[in-house]
Design an enzyme around this catalytic site. Structure first.
Site, PDB file in Angstrom:
ATOM      1  N   CYS A 273       3.095  -0.594   1.912  1.00 34.04           N
ATOM      2  CA  CYS A 273       1.882  -1.281   1.467  1.00 34.04           C
ATOM      3  C   CYS A 273       1.373  -2.216   2.553  1.00 34.04           C
ATOM      4  O   CYS A 273       2.059  -2.546   3.505  1.00 34.04           O
ATOM      5  CB  CYS A 273       2.102  -2.070   0.193  1.00 34.04           C
TER       6      CYS A 273
ATOM      7  N   LYS B 191       6.486   2.987   7.214  1.00 30.34           N
ATOM      8  CA  LYS B 191       7.049   2.462   8.460  1.00 30.34           C
ATOM      9  C   LYS B 191       7.946   1.269   8.204  1.00 30.34           C
ATOM     10  O   LYS B 191       9.043   1.170   8.734  1.00 30.34           O
ATOM     11  CB  LYS B 191       5.899   2.064   9.397  1.00 30.34           C
TER      12      LYS B 191
END
Length: 600
Positions: free
Chosen positions: A2, A595
């Site tokens: 997010c 990531k």
């Protein structure tokens, strides 16, 4: 996972928010949205899918200089437009975006919101409904915001708009990254400084259980009990050009090519004028005083930790254990009397690692973080930090951060050995320089490696990587890279384990990538290759110069045997890249991956 952005200033908020969200795409997401405030109210635009899809639905006729935005990775509720952020309160007065996980949201619904009909399946909507309830009960917006956050259990980074006061963004943070950027007449909010370098390079760190009241001209930080906090901004060590692809088709390829320069940069940062390794005396002392080192990491960083264990034990003769962060607290090992914990994390925000760090600090033990992001949570909360100086890594699949971590671990091991009076018999700085040159050579052999990927992997369903000793650890990383971005079922195995079960999976045409960089196991791994070839496998042998044989598929430039993982991984990175490319996969943003994993 997010991302949050917020802007309040004088320019068009829509475009700044959208560009900011694009800079956060690397974090992983399944939907995105923005909310901008005008005199008529708050306008929300959100869609499932990519930010490019969101751009198509944003009404360019709406003019606003304040807004918030979000990229969502689904944790509560399926990926959908309804569950995408921003969310609004029942009366539409308040609008919220949120990263993190509210662990007690079901209990909060039962205790406070039974009369409210929720529109989504998210934990986030509970937060905005609570703020509205407390305001209706007579609390000020700030008090209601602080009251709400005090009830939350879990992690959050939150930005809130009030349509009755569109000159203010309310921000709160706990266990989830969030920064506030400052500039004359403009202030911004972001999960990551990269998102708002377009506006400013001056940022305020926000600590856990703090709120920030952000206006165009002022930033006020408070604790949850309302106590004002004073803090000076820092300058982000980033340049806008660092987060652009330039002439490269993908960030991953750019970051693979940057590895030689990263190693040279690390040498420069950690080298004394006399050519010796330079580390802080406090770090050296902490390592020397430890009777055992515990490396805590996840994913690619865990694989770097496995190599780090070999380096520290071989160089400094100091015992090391390596643990997967998410598993460590379930069955904590019997700790030694004087442990030192080393946390390895590209982002410095990995939630599982932070959970271990919190417990370690409660026990009174020392902690060292190896990270690519100064000022990150793990960096702030550990006693010591070693920065990998790799520059921003945008592609989800880690490449240069991995080799940078191993390079820093090499220097840590070498420095400890020197402090103990152990003669390594070689100059680690010089050997790392040779590694950088070898990396450059490998990065110029892309055509050969693309052919290997096309011939071996473009149409396969699965692939096995085999190696012995240190090569085995690199095989784990090579398999991870391939499965991450090409969606091929890939696994790394120790060569000696093949006959204990895995060889049953070998069938006609099964691709096998074998690493042969270690002299003392060279004959053994080649024996394993013959075993699988006899059963129909399609072997690809990647060997070290000096150990190579005539039929080997690819030969690596020779480097010191302890440092081979830094070069042997590069062909595996490039093979994975080209396999994904030929299979039509999204190289930089593979499906379902993030990531920075900021929730447990």
């Amino acid at each position: 996972m997010c991302g949050i952005v917020g802007y309040i200033g004088t320019e068009d908020a829509k475009e700044i928010l959208l560009k900011g969200l694009e800079k956060l795409e690397y974090r992983g997401y399944d939907s995105a949205g923005i909310a901008v405030a005008t005199e008529e109210g708050v306008h929300i635009f959100k869609e499932k899918g990519r930010i490019a899809t969101l751009r198509e639905v944003v009404d360019q006729g709406v003019k606003s200089t304040v807004g918030i935005g979000h990229t969502r990775w689904a944790t509560h509720g399926e990926p959908s437009k309804v569950n995408a952020h921003p969310h609004q309160s029942e009366s539409s007065r308040f609008t919220i975006v949120h990263n993190g996980v509210i662990e007690n949201y079901e209990q909060l619904k039962r205790d406070y919101l039974q009369a409210v009909t929720l529109q989504s399946d998210t934990d986030t909507e509970v937060v905005v409904q609570l703020v509205e309830r407390f305001v209706h009960e007579g609390q000020s917006v700030e008090a209601a915001f602080r009251h709400t956050l005090s009830l939350l259990k879990g992690s959050y980074a939150i930005a809130l708009l009030d349509k009755k006061d569109t000159d203010t963004i309310y921000v709160g943070k706990n266990k989830s990254p969030l920064l506030v950027g400052v500039q004359d007449g403009v202030n911004v909010v972001a999960s990551d400084a990269m998102a708002m370098l377009q506006v400013t390079d001056q940022f305020l760190e926000i600590m856990d259980e703090e709120i920030v009241i952000v206006t165009k001209d002022d930033v006020t930080i408070k604790t949850l009990d309302g106590t004002a906090v004073s803090r000076e901004p820092y300058t982000a060590e980033l340049d806008a050009s660092d987060i652009e692809k330039g002439t490269y088709p993908h960030f991953m390829l750019k970051e693979i090519d940057e590895q030689p320069f990263v190693i040279r940069n690390i040498i420069q940062k950690y080298q004394n004028e006399d050519g010796s390794v330079r580390l802080d005396e406090d770090i050296r002392q902490a390592v020397m005083e430890a009777d055992r080192i515990y490396i805590i990491a996840a994913g690619t960083s865990y694989h770097a930790g496995l190599v780090g264990k070999q380096l520290i034990e071989n160089f400094a003769k100091q015992p090391v254990e390596v643990h997967i962060a998410s598993e460590f607290l379930y069955n904590m090992p019997l700790l030694s009397k004087r442990p030192l914990f080393i946390f390895i994390s590209q982002s410095g925000e990995t939630a599982d690692s932070r959970g271990v760090l919190v417990e370690v600090k409660k026990l009174g033990y020392k902690a060292l973080t190896i990270t690519n992001v100064p000022g990150s949570t793990l960096s702030r909360e550990a006693d010591f930090t070693l920065h990998t100086h790799a520059g921003p890594e945008i592609a989800v699949a880690s490449t240069k951060a991995y080799t940078a971590q191993m390079a820093v671990l090499t220097l840590l091991a070498a420095d400890t050995a020197k402090a103990k009076g152990i003669d390594l018999g070689f100059d680690p700085i010089q050997e790392l320089s040779i590694v950088a040159n070898a990396m450059e050579t490998l990065c110029n052999q892309k055509e050969t490696l693309e052919k290997i990927a096309r011939d071996y992997l473009a149409v396969t369903r699965n692939c096995f990587f085999i190696g012995r000793a240190t090569d085995y650890f690199v095989c784990l990383e090579g398999a991870l890279k391939l499965k991450e971005i090409s969606y091929i079922q890939a696994e790394g195995f120790a060569g000696g384990e093949l006959k204990h079960g895995t060889i049953a999976l070998i069938e006609e045409g099964t691709p096998i990538v074998a690493l042969a960089t270690q002299e003392h196991v060279n004959l053994s791994i080649r024996g394993n290759v013959k075993e699988v070839a006899a059963r129909g496998a399609f072997p690809c042998i990647i060997s070290m110069e000096g150990l190579n044989e005539e039929d080997d598929t690819f030969v690596l430039p020779k480097v010191h045997s302890h440092l081979t993982p830094l070069v042997s991984v590069i062909p595996l990175q490039l093979i994975a890249y080209y396999a994904a490319l030929h299979r039509g996969c999204d190289v930089d943003k593979p499906r379902n991956l993030a990531k920075s994993v900021t929730v447990e």
